[in-house]
Design a protein around this motif. Structure first.
Motif, mmCIF file in Angstrom:
data_model
loop_
_atom_site.group_PDB
_atom_site.id
_atom_site.type_symbol
_atom_site.label_atom_id
_atom_site.label_comp_id
_atom_site.label_asym_id
_atom_site.label_seq_id
_atom_site.Cartn_x
_atom_site.Cartn_y
_atom_site.Cartn_z
ATOM 1 N N ARG A 108 25.073 3.535 65.403
ATOM 2 C CA ARG A 108 24.028 4.139 64.573
ATOM 3 C C ARG A 108 23.105 2.999 64.162
ATOM 4 N NH1 ARG A 108 23.335 8.898 61.723
ATOM 5 N NH2 ARG A 108 21.816 8.751 60.035
ATOM 6 N N VAL A 109 21.864 3.018 64.647
ATOM 7 C CA VAL A 109 20.962 1.882 64.453
ATOM 8 C C VAL A 109 19.764 2.206 63.577
ATOM 9 C CG1 VAL A 109 21.612 0.848 66.664
ATOM 10 C CG2 VAL A 109 19.682 2.422 66.568
ATOM 11 N N ALA A 121 28.993 7.203 54.730
ATOM 12 C CA ALA A 121 29.998 7.836 55.588
ATOM 13 C C ALA A 121 29.523 7.906 57.035
ATOM 14 C CB ALA A 121 30.326 9.230 55.075
ATOM 15 N N GLN A 122 28.232 8.234 57.257
ATOM 16 C CA GLN A 122 27.707 8.318 58.614
ATOM 17 C C GLN A 122 27.755 6.965 59.312
ATOM 18 O OE1 GLN A 122 23.902 10.077 57.418
ATOM 19 N NE2 GLN A 122 24.341 11.860 58.718
ATOM 20 N N PHE A 123 27.303 5.920 58.637
ATOM 21 C CA PHE A 123 27.310 4.590 59.235
ATOM 22 C C PHE A 123 28.734 4.090 59.454
ATOM 23 C CE2 PHE A 123 22.861 4.382 57.976
ATOM 24 C CZ PHE A 123 22.311 3.624 58.993
ATOM 25 N N VAL A 142 31.872 1.488 62.315
ATOM 26 C CA VAL A 142 33.134 0.799 62.024
ATOM 27 C C VAL A 142 34.324 1.552 62.612
ATOM 28 C CG1 VAL A 142 34.676 -0.048 60.211
ATOM 29 C CG2 VAL A 142 32.195 -0.264 59.948
ATOM 30 N N GLU A 143 34.540 2.781 62.144
ATOM 31 C CA GLU A 143 35.701 3.528 62.620
ATOM 32 C C GLU A 143 35.580 3.882 64.097
ATOM 33 O OE1 GLU A 143 38.421 3.722 61.039
ATOM 34 O OE2 GLU A 143 37.547 2.789 59.251
ATOM 35 N N TYR A 194 23.347 -0.449 57.920
ATOM 36 C CA TYR A 194 23.415 -0.880 59.320
ATOM 37 C C TYR A 194 23.945 -2.309 59.406
ATOM 38 C CZ TYR A 194 21.980 -2.630 63.864
ATOM 39 O OH TYR A 194 21.966 -3.228 65.095
ATOM 40 N N SER A 195 23.345 -3.227 58.646
ATOM 41 C CA SER A 195 23.766 -4.627 58.690
ATOM 42 C C SER A 195 25.225 -4.775 58.281
ATOM 43 C CB SER A 195 22.884 -5.462 57.754
ATOM 44 O OG SER A 195 21.539 -5.432 58.158
#
Length: 347
Positions: free
Chosen positions: A75-76, A83-85, A90-91, A142-143
């Motif tokens: 996701r950029v 939760a979305q990022f 990550v997950e 994002y970062s």
């Protein structure tokens, strides 16, 4: 080799698929069922694998009998909930790592970003290398999530399962409809991009898509004992004057180079107001803000990267110069119907 490419219907992923095919690898393309698959469907020598980073079962099927995973899906965008990022960047990476390790994949190449190291309070940085530590605070989700995912990848390295992360900065080139260049060009075509740098020269490292792909393929072949658990900056050979580059792109495609300047106090007020508005759920989850501290930093801070470690460990050298890349981009823009087709966002 048999390789899996995530994000294969996207900008960088599609170029990865192409180059892997040209290199003679068997390619499995991981795509969501609702992605635009028109281009992949026209490549009968590429095996599709349908699924989602949230679906562990689809990931296990995707990595079966695979030698190398190129993980470029992420996701950029500059909006969305934590939760979305977290679930995607990550997950999703954690699930893919677990599936790949369990299936006997021998190498995992993660496409990361220098944004994983960006601090909100830092100034210009020139020729930084991989010794720079991760920050305690990040500009945006994002970062932060790219940094966490990168660390997951690096710590997963072990004998028989070599992992590494690549950090290309400002990827640009053909097939990009949603990156920094088409977004800024769209504003220049309409005369809506002010000169945010003023008198300051903003020097940056950029990375043509072919150079990013070349680094990925080098990482797939480099000795495990040399690259395992490492991260590498990847960039074009040129150190780029960002606003001169944008003016060149505007001239190339019929836009207006940025000349109008906005007083710093006014600009600061606009950024703060925008970020307050984008805390509201209807905006925060659905639409990218027109301006943010993060986007301002990318446009007003000098940031160049030393790619010496990639040259040493990956034998990385840029394969496309900026001049050649601009000619390629112009030819591709003509082939897709002109500049408005280039800057038109693709769902």
């Amino acid at each position: 080799m048999r390789v899996l490419v995530t994000g294969s219907s996207g900008f960088l992923g599609s170029h990865l698929v192409d180059q892997c095919v040209r290199a003679g690898h068997d390619v499995r393309a991981f795509v969501r069922p609702d992605s635009d698959r028109a281009r992949l469907d026209g490549m009968p020598w590429v095996e599709p694998a349908y699924g989602d980073l949230a679906d562990a079962g689809s990931l296990r099927r995707a990595v079966e009998a695979v030698d190398v995973v190129f993980h470029s899906a992420a996701r950029v965008v500059d909006y969305g909930t934590r939760a979305q990022f977290w679930d995607t960047n990550v997950e999703g990476t954690r699930r893919l790592l677990d599936a790949a390790s369990g299936a006997g994949v021998r190498r995992f190449v993660f496409v990361s970003s220098p944004s994983a190291l960006m601090r909100p309070d830092e100034g210009d940085q020139y020729d930084i290398d991989e010794s720079v530590p991760y920050p305690d605070r990040w500009f945006n989700l994002y970062s932060e999530t790219k940094a966490v995912a990168e660390q997951l990848v690096r710590t997963a390295n072990r004998p028989g399962f070599t992992t590494c992360a690549l950090r290309p900065r400002g990827i640009w080139g053909p097939r990009d409809h949603s990156g920094f260049l088409p977004k800024l060009l769209a504003k220049m075509l309409d005369g809506r991009l002010p000169d945010l740098a003023g008198e300051k020269q903003v020097l940056v490292s950029l990375c043509h898509c072919d150079n990013a792909v070349a680094a990925c393929l080098r990482a797939a072949d480099a000795p495990a004992e040399r690259i395992g658990g490492n991260a590498y900056f990847i960039a074009d050979a040129e150190r780029t004057d960002l606003w001169a580059f944008l003016a060149r792109v505007a001239e190339l495609f019929g836009g207006r180079p940025p000349t109008r300047r906005v007083p710093a106090p006014v600009l600061g007020t606009v950024v703060r107001t925008t970020e307050l508005l984008w805390r509201l759920p209807p905006l925060a989850t659905r639409r990218e803000p027109p301006l943010s501290r993060y986007s301002m930093a990318l446009l007003t801070r000098s940031a160049t990267y030393d790619t010496g470690a990639a040259a040493r460990d990956l034998d990385y050298t840029p394969v496309v110069s900026q001049e050649t890349g601009l000619r390629q981009l112009a030819d591709w823009v003509d082939s897709v119907g002109g500049v408005r087709a280039f800057v038109r966002p693709v769902a």
